[in-house]
Motif scaffolding. Structure first.
Motif: not given
Length: 255
Positions: A11, A13, A101, A105
């Motif tokens: 994973q 980011d 978050e 975005r």
């Protein structure tokens, strides 16, 4: 030993990247306004650089001036109001997602795409103001014709054109200097806009100095229980404007 096929994917980011640093925003004077958004009605430009009060005079003291030789002129008229544009970014996820978050975005979306959207909007205005374009045989000839028009106006000019022409002008030796703004040998700024291509295509437009006004970014998140999601928006008002000159040249156009 566990078989590699049973491993979970890594994973990662990806960090937010910066938008391109070329195009309209690089060549323009950027004015970021704070406080209430007063750009919603657009912007009127009152220029000191486009008047007609200038000329020459016969040095013979007793010469009889003709009608066309009188010292007069007019202040520059105010161009049609430059219309505002609202640019926005959006993101959504389920309600358990951290609101910060989702908002981050949404902010990144507007940050990355704002300039392209503004360039497309501005290209429509300057193309309409420029009227029917003059024909040019090739790209270099188009730059030359526009620089003549800029020189006649006696103002610092900006040539707005698609990014597709940057490599060709560089290969032709048209782009010179080491500053951040691409310029011709005569110092004319070249605004290679990603958002210009869809409107301008093979047309290049020269304007006088360009100013871009921007409001503060408004951001907000909200919960929608019926859809089981949390959404965020980030938006701002932008007005792109120019002074004095708008003239166009089409590469390969009909003379």
């Amino acid at each position: 030993m566990t078989a590699p096929s049973t491993y979970l994917p890594v994973q990662y980011d990806a960090p937010p990247v910066n938008p391109p640093t070329d195009g309209l925003y690089l060549a323009a004077t950027m004015l970021d306004r704070t406080g209430p958004d007063r750009l919603l009605s657009g912007v009127d430009i009152w220029s000191m650089n486009c008047a007609t009060g200038w000329g020459t005079w016969d040095v013979e003291p007793c010469a009889d001036p003709g009608v066309d030789d009188l010292k007069d002129g007019e202040r520059a008229s105010v161009l049609t109001t430059f219309a505002p544009l609202t640019v926005w970014g959006y993101d959504q996820c389920d309600p358990t997602e951290d609101p910060a978050e989702i908002t981050a975005r949404a902010l990144q979306n507007v940050r990355l795409h704002e300039q392209n959207l503004v360039e497309t909007h501005f290209a429509t205005r300057i193309l309409a103001d420029a009227g029917a374009p003059t024909a040019a045989a090739d790209l270099v000839a188009a730059i030359g014709e526009l620089e003549v028009q800029i020189g006649d106006a006696a103002i610092p000019g900006v040539i707005h054109l698609s990014r597709r022409y940057a490599a060709a002008l560089d290969a032709a030796g048209v782009i010179v200097g080491s500053g951040p703004i691409p310029r011709t040998r005569l110092g004319t700024a070249l605004a290679f806009g990603s958002g210009y291509d869809v409107v301008l295509g093979t047309t290049l437009v020269a304007t006088g100095p360009v100013t871009v006004f921007r409001s503060e970014i408004f951001q907000q998140d909200t919960l929608s229980p019926d859809e089981n999601l949390r959404a965020a928006i980030a938006e701002r008002t932008v007005v792109a404007s120019y002074e004095c000159l708008a003239t166009a040249v089409e590469i390969g156009g009909t003379p």
